[in-house]
Design an enzyme around this catalytic site. Structure first.
Site, PDB file in Angstrom:
ATOM      1  N   GLU A  90       0.853  -1.001  -0.061  1.00 24.81           N
ATOM      2  CA  GLU A  90      -0.036  -0.278   0.066  1.00 24.81           C
ATOM      3  C   GLU A  90       1.042   1.695  -0.279  1.00 24.81           C
ATOM      4  O   GLU A  90       1.795   1.222   0.349  1.00 24.81           O
ATOM      5  CB  GLU A  90      -1.081   0.136   1.557  1.00 24.81           C
ATOM      6  CG  GLU A  90      -2.247  -1.138   1.157  1.00 24.81           C
ATOM      7  CD  GLU A  90      -2.867  -0.800   1.680  1.00 24.81           C
ATOM      8  OE1 GLU A  90      -4.101  -1.482   1.902  1.00 24.81           O
ATOM      9  OE2 GLU A  90      -3.464  -0.389   2.956  1.00 24.81           O
ATOM     10  N   CYS A 106       3.773   8.548   0.656  1.00 18.92           N
ATOM     11  CA  CYS A 106       4.329   7.524   1.675  1.00 18.92           C
ATOM     12  C   CYS A 106       4.420   6.057   0.936  1.00 18.92           C
ATOM     13  O   CYS A 106       4.285   5.454   0.078  1.00 18.92           O
ATOM     14  CB  CYS A 106       3.604   7.529   2.840  1.00 18.92           C
ATOM     15  SG  CYS A 106       4.290   6.583   4.140  1.00 18.92           S
ATOM     16  N   CYS A 151       6.757  -6.406   7.191  1.00 21.81           N
ATOM     17  CA  CYS A 151       7.672  -6.135   7.262  1.00 21.81           C
ATOM     18  C   CYS A 151       8.575  -7.052   8.786  1.00 21.81           C
ATOM     19  O   CYS A 151       7.433  -7.912   9.214  1.00 21.81           O
ATOM     20  CB  CYS A 151       7.644  -5.020   8.736  1.00 21.81           C
ATOM     21  SG  CYS A 151       9.120  -4.053   9.299  1.00 21.81           S
ATOM     22  N   CYS A 166       7.667  -4.075  15.564  1.00 19.49           N
ATOM     23  CA  CYS A 166       7.323  -2.517  16.723  1.00 19.49           C
ATOM     24  C   CYS A 166       5.598  -2.937  17.525  1.00 19.49           C
ATOM     25  O   CYS A 166       5.266  -3.015  16.750  1.00 19.49           O
ATOM     26  CB  CYS A 166       7.482  -1.210  15.968  1.00 19.49           C
ATOM     27  SG  CYS A 166       9.408  -1.223  15.646  1.00 19.49           S
ATOM     28  N   CYS A 190       2.812  -0.434  15.932  1.00 19.97           N
ATOM     29  CA  CYS A 190       2.429  -1.022  14.772  1.00 19.97           C
ATOM     30  C   CYS A 190       1.770  -1.604  14.018  1.00 19.97           C
ATOM     31  O   CYS A 190       2.257  -3.007  13.754  1.00 19.97           O
ATOM     32  CB  CYS A 190       3.829  -0.060  14.070  1.00 19.97           C
ATOM     33  SG  CYS A 190       4.006  -0.104  12.129  1.00 19.97           S
ATOM     34  N   CYS A 195      -0.807   6.658   9.930  1.00 26.97           N
ATOM     35  CA  CYS A 195       0.528   5.500  10.080  1.00 26.97           C
ATOM     36  C   CYS A 195       0.520   4.742  11.008  1.00 26.97           C
ATOM     37  O   CYS A 195      -0.022   4.073  12.189  1.00 26.97           O
ATOM     38  CB  CYS A 195       1.475   7.069  10.927  1.00 26.97           C
ATOM     39  SG  CYS A 195       3.121   6.409  11.188  1.00 26.97           S
TER      40      CYS A 195
END
Length: 413
Positions: A131, A144, A151, A155, A158, A388
């Protein structure tokens, strides 16, 4: 006749063989190579493999570069400075391809999110998805961009980090996200007679941030090559001052990023001490804050005019006290820096809450009085899960619900 290409040579955009995807009879015939994302040197090598005379190579590279990145062309037919014969040769073996746009969502605040599908990993399977988000603001527009599918970091605040890493993106897939955005936003010349895209004063995409899915410094070479294409003055023409690479703290690659990419740097910090950061950003256990900040102080080109941005997500009763703010100020002393405060964007199952607005203001006041710019980032695109830390989570949720529905229908049948 042009020589047969060796698709196994060093080409970051080389896809699988056609026969591997289709099971067709001509499995030996290579699928066309995507020229988007090739460096100038790699593009020159491809033209040499076609048998072009050495004295023509540089000129032909420039003509292709202009057509792909300056005019946004999607086929070689539009590059009329090339002969018909050469265009036919190029079309047989190469393509100018973007990622496939599966869905485009537009938020009530104008934020756009594109769900893009890449080439499949296995025959008969759908390709992985990424995305990309465009955030329009007064006087600027920020894109962005993702660097990985999923990933490898975990974290805890996130949602993107809850998704397993599938693979790195190629330079073509990284650059392709900007091409898709410019396609959608009508950023290219309206006719072939216009020699350049809009200048930096009136274009819609003015800035790029490598803050999408993935850790850019774990895909260093591909990110480097892509950003050098994006900043090329004869192509996509974005100044390196308008490109920001965000890292969670892959310390060994930070100096290299300054030397080989030279763009602005952002650090996903989120805590004023190792104890809290170990909880929020587990990578800190490998590269603790002291090592991370030492690398920041030595970042090539660091000065007041080229400050490092430290990103700090505001989590209620975790890292948002006035004492935390004072500790943060002490921690960053001597580093030309901006502190970007990010209200936490909630997602289903998250163990955190966003700090109260009054507490965020108290935190920001401490940082401001210490002489640091500390803007509070306005949450954008929450209604389309584009804020975010939310990228792709809605897609994963949708896919899971579809699988559940299919299972139920199969059981009922």
């Amino acid at each position: 006749m042009a020589p047969q290409l060796d698709i196994a040579r060093s080409n970051p955009n080389a896809p699988a063989l056609d026969g591997q995807e289709t099971g067709g009879a001509d499995a030996a015939r290579p699928r066309r190579i995507n020229v988007v994302g090739l460096t100038r040197a790699q593009l020159a090598d491809e033209l040499k493999a076609l048998g072009l005379p050495e004295k023509q190579i540089r000129m032909r590279v420039n003509q292709l570069w202009n057509g792909i990145y300056n005019r946004g062309l999607k086929s070689f037919e539009g590059i009329t400075s090339l002969s018909k014969e050469l265009r036919a040769q190029l079309n047989e073996r190469y393509e100018i391809a973007r990622p496939e746009v599966v869905e485009e969502l537009v938020s009530v605040d104008g934020t756009r999110k594109w769900l893009m599908r890449l080439a499949p990993e296995k025959p008969g399977m759908p390709g992985p998805e990424i995305e990309t988000v465009y955030i329009p603001e007064e006087g600027r527009g920020t894109l962005c961009i993702s660097s990985q599918v999923g990933c490898t970091l975990t974290c805890t605040f996130c949602h993107t980090g809850t998704q397993k890493l599938v693979r790195n993106l190629t330079p073509g897939e990284i650059v392709g996200q900007l091409l898709v955005a410019r396609d959608s936003l009508n950023e290219w010349p309206e006719s072939a007679d216009q020699p350049r895209i809009r200048n930096s004063d009136d274009r819609m995409v003015t800035n790029i941030v490598m803050m999408g899915m993935g850790e850019p410094l774990y895909n260093f070479e591909n990110v480097r090559d892509a950003l050098n294409i994006v900043s090329d003055g004869e192509g996509l023409q974005l100044s390196k001052r308008r490109i920001t690479l965000s890292t969670s703290g892959v310390v060994p690659e930070i100096p290299r990023a300054g030397e080989e990419i030279g763009c602005m740097l952002a650090i996903s910090l989120h805590a004023p001490n190792d104890e809290v950061r170990n909880q929020l950003v587990p990578l800190n256990k490998k590269y603790p804050i002291e090592e991370l900040l030492d690398a920041c102080r030595q970042y090539p080109g660091l000065r007041n005019a080229q400050r490092i941005t430290f990103e700090y997500v505001m989590l209620k009763d975790v890292n948002d006290s006035v004492e935390d703010a004072k500790a943060l100020v002490r921690l960053l002393k001597g580093i030309p820096a901006k502190i970007n405060l990010i209200p936490f964007n909630p997602w289903p199952g998250s163990p955190y809450e966003c700090s109260d607005w009054a507490q965020i203001e108290k935190f920001a006041d401490v940082v401001n009085r210490a002489g640091y710019a500390s803007p509070v980032r306005t949450p954008r695109g929450r209604d389309i899960m584009a804020a975010c830390g939310q990228l792709k989570s809605e897609t994963v949720k949708k896919r899971a619900s579809e699988k559940l529905k299919e299972r139920k229908e199969a059981a009922e049948a």
